[in-house]
Design a protein around this motif. Structure first.
Motif, PDB file in Angstrom:
ATOM      1  N   ASN A  21      -4.225   2.941   7.547  1.00  0.00           N
ATOM      2  CA  ASN A  21      -3.851   1.936   6.555  1.00  0.00           C
ATOM      3  C   ASN A  21      -4.432   2.293   5.198  1.00  0.00           C
ATOM      4  O   ASN A  21      -5.609   2.631   5.095  1.00  0.00           O
ATOM      5  CB  ASN A  21      -4.363   0.541   6.955  1.00  0.00           C
ATOM      6  N   GLY A  22      -3.594   2.208   4.189  1.00  0.00           N
ATOM      7  CA  GLY A  22      -4.070   2.446   2.830  1.00  0.00           C
ATOM      8  C   GLY A  22      -4.150   3.908   2.443  1.00  0.00           C
ATOM      9  O   GLY A  22      -4.600   4.244   1.342  1.00  0.00           O
ATOM     10  N   LYS A  60       0.883   6.263   2.305  1.00  0.00           N
ATOM     11  CA  LYS A  60       2.183   6.634   2.888  1.00  0.00           C
ATOM     12  C   LYS A  60       3.331   5.891   2.192  1.00  0.00           C
ATOM     13  O   LYS A  60       4.316   6.502   1.781  1.00  0.00           O
ATOM     14  CB  LYS A  60       2.189   6.335   4.400  1.00  0.00           C
ATOM     15  N   THR A  61       3.178   4.568   2.086  1.00  0.00           N
ATOM     16  CA  THR A  61       4.232   3.777   1.440  1.00  0.00           C
ATOM     17  C   THR A  61       4.382   4.186  -0.020  1.00  0.00           C
ATOM     18  O   THR A  61       5.502   4.314  -0.533  1.00  0.00           O
ATOM     19  CB  THR A  61       3.897   2.267   1.535  1.00  0.00           C
ATOM     20  N   THR A  62       3.266   4.436  -0.683  1.00  0.00           N
ATOM     21  CA  THR A  62       3.328   4.839  -2.097  1.00  0.00           C
ATOM     22  C   THR A  62       4.060   6.175  -2.236  1.00  0.00           C
ATOM     23  O   THR A  62       4.776   6.391  -3.215  1.00  0.00           O
ATOM     24  CB  THR A  62       1.897   4.920  -2.684  1.00  0.00           C
TER      25      THR A  62
HETATM   26  N1  ATP Z   1       0.019  -2.672  -6.660  1.00  0.00           N
HETATM   27  C1  ATP Z   1      -1.099  -2.015  -6.324  1.00  0.00           C
HETATM   28  N2  ATP Z   1      -2.118  -1.906  -7.198  1.00  0.00           N
HETATM   29  C2  ATP Z   1      -3.235  -1.228  -6.871  1.00  0.00           C
HETATM   30  N3  ATP Z   1      -3.437  -0.615  -5.693  1.00  0.00           N
HETATM   31  C3  ATP Z   1      -2.456  -0.700  -4.783  1.00  0.00           C
HETATM   32  C4  ATP Z   1      -1.233  -1.396  -5.035  1.00  0.00           C
HETATM   33  N4  ATP Z   1      -0.457  -1.287  -3.940  1.00  0.00           N
HETATM   34  C5  ATP Z   1      -1.163  -0.565  -3.040  1.00  0.00           C
HETATM   35  N5  ATP Z   1      -2.362  -0.209  -3.541  1.00  0.00           N
HETATM   36  C6  ATP Z   1      -3.377   0.615  -2.875  1.00  0.00           C
HETATM   37  O1  ATP Z   1      -2.868   1.912  -2.734  1.00  0.00           O
HETATM   38  C7  ATP Z   1      -3.354   2.512  -1.546  1.00  0.00           C
HETATM   39  C8  ATP Z   1      -2.208   3.108  -0.764  1.00  0.00           C
HETATM   40  O2  ATP Z   1      -1.362   2.067  -0.301  1.00  0.00           O
HETATM   41  P1  ATP Z   1      -0.082   2.357   0.598  1.00  0.00           P
HETATM   42  O3  ATP Z   1       0.626   1.062   0.788  1.00  0.00           O
HETATM   43  O4  ATP Z   1       0.663   3.488   0.016  1.00  0.00           O
HETATM   44  O5  ATP Z   1      -0.750   2.826   1.948  1.00  0.00           O
HETATM   45  P2  ATP Z   1      -0.110   3.060   3.385  1.00  0.00           P
HETATM   46  O6  ATP Z   1      -0.637   4.370   3.842  1.00  0.00           O
HETATM   47  O7  ATP Z   1       1.347   2.873   3.345  1.00  0.00           O
HETATM   48  O8  ATP Z   1      -0.798   1.903   4.201  1.00  0.00           O
HETATM   49  P3  ATP Z   1      -0.252   0.967   5.422  1.00  0.00           P
HETATM   50  O9  ATP Z   1      -0.211   1.835   6.618  1.00  0.00           O
HETATM   51  O10 ATP Z   1      -1.350  -0.060   5.499  1.00  0.00           O
HETATM   52  O11 ATP Z   1       1.068   0.409   4.996  1.00  0.00           O
HETATM   53  C9  ATP Z   1      -4.137   1.423  -0.816  1.00  0.00           C
HETATM   54  O12 ATP Z   1      -5.501   1.643  -0.996  1.00  0.00           O
HETATM   55  C10 ATP Z   1      -3.686   0.146  -1.480  1.00  0.00           C
HETATM   56  O13 ATP Z   1      -4.723  -0.803  -1.469  1.00  0.00           O
END
Ligand code: ATP
Length: 233
Positions: free
Chosen positions: A37-38, A41-43
């Motif tokens: 998590n975090g 990946k989504t970004t």
């Molecule tokens: N709008 C935002 N402003 C600042 N930080 C953000 C924002 N959205 C996400 N983050 C941070 O960016 C990082 C990456 O988030 P992301 O959603 O890409 O992770 P992920 O790997 O997809 O996680 P998950 O498996 O929980 O969905 C995280 O630390 C999150 O807290």
């Protein structure tokens, strides 16, 4: 390569989230992006779609630089995106969802829809049902099918197994695997067991960076890496 990311850097507000992400996706394959998590990946998927604009680096799709195009142009190039929350309009029936999505409604799209209804028979059974009344798995299938009819080559799918019962996850992964015949998939998934069965290539993210990547079999054989980055043996 169908899709190639070179050292992309993405900021969300003032936070430096993606710190030089490079990865590539081969046509006709399933590539899985893992990470806790975090990890970012989504970004990464949102950066490819232009929803989280990159500040540095390059994104090439079919050899063309798309890194600084607006989202609608990227979508028009044929990249389909299935976000984690599915982005489905609950008041629309399944039929209305496709009618709205299939703007061209040409033979190619009709053929794609027919194939999706063949692959996901539930969608045909519930053609007149409101999307909001579908089960979690059916909503996921609807979201994937909707993205597929409008894409021409690449689908980005964000954690489709989230919130689904194990039997549903298995069914869905099997469906995604079948889609490989006709499309290319970059899949974000936390369910290692399932995703590792269908993906040929993988990347592992941690703290905004790619820490490993290669043939899925290597990660299957590497319990230490899985333990370290995913917390699973
Ligand atoms: N709008 C935002 N402003 C600042 N930080 C953000 C924002 N959205 C996400 N983050 C941070 O960016 C990082 C990456 O988030 P992301 O959603 O890409 O992770 P992920 O790997 O997809 O996680 P998950 O498996 O929980 O969905 C995280 O630390 C999150 O807290």
């Amino acid at each position: 390569m169908m899709l190639q990311l070179d050292h992309i850097e993405t900021y969300l507000d003032q936070f430096h989230i993606l710190q030089g992400v490079s990865l590539s996706v081969q046509a006709g394959s399933i590539t899985v992006l893992f990470g806790r998590n975090g990890a970012g990946k989504t970004t990464t998927l949102r950066s490819i779609m232009g929803l989280a604009p990159i500040r540095h680096g390059q994104i090439r799709y079919l050899g063309e630089e798309i890194g600084h195009l607006p989202t609608y142009s990227i979508a028009r190039k044929g990249i389909g995106y299935v976000p984690e929350n599915q982005g489905i309009f609950h008041d629309f029936t399944v039929e209305e969802t496709f009618r709205l999505a299939m703007q061209k409604n040409d033979d190619e799209q009709k053929e794609k829809l027919a194939w999706m209804l063949d692959l996901f028979p539930d969608l045909g059974h519930y053609w007149k049902k409101k999307s909001g009344h579908l089960s979690g798995g059916q909503k996921q299938m609807l979201a994937i099918a909707r993205a597929y009819v409008n894409s021409n080559g690449l689908l980005l799918i964000d954690e489709p197994s989230k919130g689904l019962a194990p039997i549903m996850v298995e069914k869905l992964m099997f469906h995604i695997e079948s889609m490989k015949q006709k499309t290319t998939v970059l899949l974000v998934e936390q369910n290692f067991m399932m995703a590792s069965m269908i993906g040929e290539q993988y990347y592992l993210m941690d703290e905004g960076k790619i820490v490993r990547g290669g043939a899925m079999q290597e990660l299957k054989d590497d319990a230490d890496t899985r333990q370290k980055y995913l917390g699973i043996a």
